[in-house]
Design a protein around this motif. Structure first.
Motif, PDB file in Angstrom:
ATOM      1  N   THR A   1       0.820  -1.217   0.000  1.00 26.33           N
ATOM      2  CA  THR A   1       0.000   0.000   0.000  1.00 26.33           C
ATOM      3  C   THR A   1       0.852   1.264   0.000  1.00 26.33           C
ATOM      4  O   THR A   1       0.334   2.356  -0.229  1.00 26.33           O
ATOM      5  CB  THR A   1      -0.918   0.036   1.237  1.00 26.33           C
ATOM      6  OG1 THR A   1      -0.108   0.085   2.422  1.00 26.33           O
ATOM      7  CG2 THR A   1      -1.831  -1.177   1.286  1.00 26.33           C
ATOM      8  N   GLY A   2       2.145   1.122   0.294  1.00 27.32           N
ATOM      9  CA  GLY A   2       3.020   2.292   0.386  1.00 27.32           C
ATOM     10  C   GLY A   2       3.092   2.878   1.779  1.00 27.32           C
ATOM     11  O   GLY A   2       3.716   3.932   1.976  1.00 27.32           O
ATOM     12  N   GLY A   3       2.498   2.212   2.750  1.00 28.08           N
ATOM     13  CA  GLY A   3       2.479   2.753   4.110  1.00 28.08           C
ATOM     14  C   GLY A   3       3.615   2.293   5.001  1.00 28.08           C
ATOM     15  O   GLY A   3       3.563   2.506   6.214  1.00 28.08           O
ATOM     16  N   VAL A   4       4.647   1.659   4.419  1.00 30.12           N
ATOM     17  CA  VAL A   4       5.769   1.150   5.209  1.00 30.12           C
ATOM     18  C   VAL A   4       7.035   1.918   4.881  1.00 30.12           C
ATOM     19  O   VAL A   4       7.340   2.174   3.711  1.00 30.12           O
ATOM     20  CB  VAL A   4       5.982  -0.353   4.958  1.00 30.12           C
ATOM     21  CG1 VAL A   4       7.330  -0.827   5.492  1.00 30.12           C
ATOM     22  CG2 VAL A   4       4.862  -1.162   5.610  1.00 30.12           C
ATOM     23  N   ILE A   5       7.770   2.294   5.931  1.00 31.90           N
ATOM     24  CA  ILE A   5       9.109   2.883   5.791  1.00 31.90           C
ATOM     25  C   ILE A   5      10.103   1.797   6.203  1.00 31.90           C
ATOM     26  O   ILE A   5      10.183   1.429   7.381  1.00 31.90           O
ATOM     27  CB  ILE A   5       9.272   4.130   6.681  1.00 31.90           C
ATOM     28  CG1 ILE A   5       8.247   5.201   6.292  1.00 31.90           C
ATOM     29  CG2 ILE A   5      10.696   4.676   6.594  1.00 31.90           C
ATOM     30  CD1 ILE A   5       8.190   6.378   7.266  1.00 31.90           C
ATOM     31  N   TRP A   6      10.837   1.256   5.239  1.00 32.98           N
ATOM     32  CA  TRP A   6      11.758   0.148   5.509  1.00 32.98           C
ATOM     33  C   TRP A   6      13.073   0.674   6.095  1.00 32.98           C
ATOM     34  O   TRP A   6      13.597   1.697   5.646  1.00 32.98           O
ATOM     35  CB  TRP A   6      12.056  -0.629   4.241  1.00 32.98           C
ATOM     36  CG  TRP A   6      10.889  -1.364   3.666  1.00 32.98           C
ATOM     37  CD1 TRP A   6      10.167  -1.029   2.562  1.00 32.98           C
ATOM     38  CD2 TRP A   6      10.312  -2.572   4.168  1.00 32.98           C
ATOM     39  NE1 TRP A   6       9.173  -1.945   2.331  1.00 32.98           N
ATOM     40  CE2 TRP A   6       9.237  -2.909   3.300  1.00 32.98           C
ATOM     41  CE3 TRP A   6      10.591  -3.396   5.248  1.00 32.98           C
ATOM     42  CZ2 TRP A   6       8.449  -4.045   3.485  1.00 32.98           C
ATOM     43  CZ3 TRP A   6       9.802  -4.526   5.442  1.00 32.98           C
ATOM     44  CH2 TRP A   6       8.752  -4.836   4.572  1.00 32.98           C
ATOM     45  N   VAL A   7      13.608  -0.067   7.072  1.00 34.63           N
ATOM     46  CA  VAL A   7      14.912   0.270   7.647  1.00 34.63           C
ATOM     47  C   VAL A   7      15.733  -1.007   7.772  1.00 34.63           C
ATOM     48  O   VAL A   7      15.198  -2.124   7.736  1.00 34.63           O
ATOM     49  CB  VAL A   7      14.772   0.943   9.029  1.00 34.63           C
ATOM     50  CG1 VAL A   7      14.053   2.282   8.901  1.00 34.63           C
ATOM     51  CG2 VAL A   7      14.055   0.045  10.024  1.00 34.63           C
ATOM     52  N   GLU A   8      17.048  -0.841   7.913  1.00 41.17           N
ATOM     53  CA  GLU A   8      17.939  -1.992   8.028  1.00 41.17           C
ATOM     54  C   GLU A   8      17.723  -2.697   9.364  1.00 41.17           C
ATOM     55  O   GLU A   8      17.525  -2.060  10.402  1.00 41.17           O
ATOM     56  CB  GLU A   8      19.399  -1.558   7.904  1.00 41.17           C
ATOM     57  CG  GLU A   8      19.747  -0.936   6.563  1.00 41.17           C
ATOM     58  CD  GLU A   8      19.550  -1.891   5.403  1.00 41.17           C
ATOM     59  OE1 GLU A   8      19.767  -3.105   5.585  1.00 41.17           O
ATOM     60  OE2 GLU A   8      19.180  -1.428   4.298  1.00 41.17           O
ATOM     61  N   THR A   9      17.798  -4.011   9.310  1.00 40.09           N
ATOM     62  CA  THR A   9      17.547  -4.826  10.499  1.00 40.09           C
ATOM     63  C   THR A   9      18.639  -4.642  11.553  1.00 40.09           C
ATOM     64  O   THR A   9      19.835  -4.629  11.227  1.00 40.09           O
ATOM     65  CB  THR A   9      17.440  -6.307  10.104  1.00 40.09           C
ATOM     66  OG1 THR A   9      16.331  -6.445   9.221  1.00 40.09           O
ATOM     67  CG2 THR A   9      17.244  -7.200  11.321  1.00 40.09           C
ATOM     68  N   ASP A  10      18.218  -4.493  12.805  1.00 42.19           N
ATOM     69  CA  ASP A  10      19.120  -4.393  13.965  1.00 42.19           C
ATOM     70  C   ASP A  10      20.078  -3.214  13.872  1.00 42.19           C
ATOM     71  O   ASP A  10      21.146  -3.222  14.490  1.00 42.19           O
ATOM     72  CB  ASP A  10      19.917  -5.694  14.155  1.00 42.19           C
ATOM     73  CG  ASP A  10      19.030  -6.875  14.510  1.00 42.19           C
ATOM     74  OD1 ASP A  10      17.963  -6.644  15.099  1.00 42.19           O
ATOM     75  OD2 ASP A  10      19.403  -8.015  14.193  1.00 42.19           O
ATOM     76  N   SER A  11      19.724  -2.184  13.124  1.00 40.39           N
ATOM     77  CA  SER A  11      20.560  -0.994  12.983  1.00 40.39           C
ATOM     78  C   SER A  11      19.886   0.185  13.675  1.00 40.39           C
ATOM     79  O   SER A  11      18.836   0.664  13.223  1.00 40.39           O
ATOM     80  CB  SER A  11      20.801  -0.672  11.509  1.00 40.39           C
ATOM     81  OG  SER A  11      21.408   0.602  11.368  1.00 40.39           O
ATOM     82  N   THR A  12      20.481   0.659  14.756  1.00 40.70           N
ATOM     83  CA  THR A  12      19.898   1.802  15.458  1.00 40.70           C
ATOM     84  C   THR A  12      19.954   3.060  14.591  1.00 40.70           C
ATOM     85  O   THR A  12      19.017   3.868  14.602  1.00 40.70           O
ATOM     86  CB  THR A  12      20.628   2.055  16.785  1.00 40.70           C
ATOM     87  OG1 THR A  12      22.025   2.224  16.535  1.00 40.70           O
ATOM     88  CG2 THR A  12      20.428   0.895  17.746  1.00 40.70           C
TER      89      THR A  12
END
Length: 351
Positions: free
Chosen positions: A293-304
């Protein structure tokens, strides 16, 4: 239905389903699952509690009580969970008796279709008369995997359609909070969120973090917030199930966050028109299909640092909220009504 548990978030769906089968649908569940933090919480007529024994070092479970009724009924739904010895017993016995039995649950474990227990789930499905999945993508995969076996999608939902609405305004100044809703347990990686928020708030001091939920890590999280010097920026709200109170939190949120695996909470935040910051390489539940849907902001796993960047990206985009089109999609496809409809069609063998 003979299931491990029916948590409180199943209340709306089950109310609708029971209304559609007046006096004809009995529910058998235990008080808690293998993970004792997952508990039954629905308040329904025709609900019966059965005991659960945890065996082999808490790796499998056996439910007992009302098994004869489950064996004799014309149509039965059991968990699609190879850890349930009672589900296996009922599947095998009812197949011998030529009685219709459906399996309901996640098509694959969170480790994916190539994991060790995925083949056990396929075996359960071969003993069953049909499968009920939580998502449309799992429905398509199930139909491909066992051609000819009927499959229904009962999309995993929390709320009735009239409660799924975009909340809040597009005025950026009204939104300052990062929101987490869920359990404070290891697999949820809430400590990672605290660390990431501490990074983000140094760049954007107006940010606040609201933690809605509870669990075994709560004391640890409170202590860590003090160590990080952000205790005055972190609000521990406790468990909140009331949808109207939750909406108030989402009205003030720039985003929700899933630092560990994402699942049912994604339907909640997107239904209210709020994006979710999600870790890329986690064993997400099938509801992750809503990322389309475009409602997700992806980030790297286990990266603060990556998660902190995701929070700051949500801050910069807060004037675009609420995400009305995303909310509309969830309301149309992931409501308690759509979930109950899938279960109804499965029980009535409507294709």
């Amino acid at each position: 239905m003979y299931l491990a548990v029916l948590p409180s978030y199943r209340q709306n769906c089950m109310e609708i389903l029971l209304d559609e089968f007046p006096g004809r649908l009995d529910l058998y569940v235990s008080e808690s699952h293998l993970d004792s933090s997952v508990k039954s919480g629905v308040q329904l007529p025709n609900l019966h509690y059965v005991s659960m024994r945890r065996l082999m070092g808490n790796k499998v479970f056996l439910q007992s009580g009302h098994l004869l009724q489950a064996l004799r009924t014309d149509d039965l739904v059991v968990d699609l969970n190879p850890r349930s010895l009672s589900a296996w017993m009922l599947l095998v016995a009812r197949r011998v008796l030529h009685k219709r039995t459906l399996v309901w649950g996640h098509l694959y474990p969170r480790a994916g279709s190539s994991s060790n227990t995925a083949s056990a789930r396929r075996t359960m499905r071969r003993f069953a008369s049909g499968t009920i999945t939580y998502t449309y993508s799992d429905q398509a995969a199930a139909e491909h995997e066992l051609p000819g076996q009927p499959v229904w999608a009962a999309t995993n939902a929390l709320y009735r359609a009239n409660d799924i609405q975009p909340v809040g305004t597009s005025k950026a100044e009204t939104r300052k909070e990062v929101l987490y809703v869920g359990r404070f347990e290891g697999s949820k990686k809430v400590p990672l969120l605290l660390e990431s928020f501490a990074h983000a708030v140094r760049q954007q001091p107006d940010l606040l973090l609201r933690l809605v939920g509870g669990g075994s890590q709560e004391d640890q999280l409170r202590h860590r917030a003090h160590e990080l010097g952000i205790a005055d920026k972190v609000i521990f709200e406790g468990w909140v199930d009331d949808v109207d109170r939750l909406k108030l939190f989402y009205e003030r949120a720039i985003c929700a966050v899933s630092p560990g695996f994402a699942g049912l909470g994604l339907t909640q935040c997107l239904g209210f028109g709020v994006p979710m910051v999600v870790s890329k390489d986690e064993p997400h539940a099938p509801e992750i299909e809503l990322a389309d849907t475009g409602g997700v902001i992806w980030v790297e796993t286990d990266s603060t640092t990556s998660m902190a960047e995701g929070l700051l990206a949500a801050w910069r985009r807060r004037g675009e909220l609420p995400l009305s089109l995303v909310s509309d999609y969830v309301r149309n496809h992931y409501s308690a009504e759509s979930m109950a409809r899938g279960l109804h069609y499965a029980l009535e063998d409507v294709r």
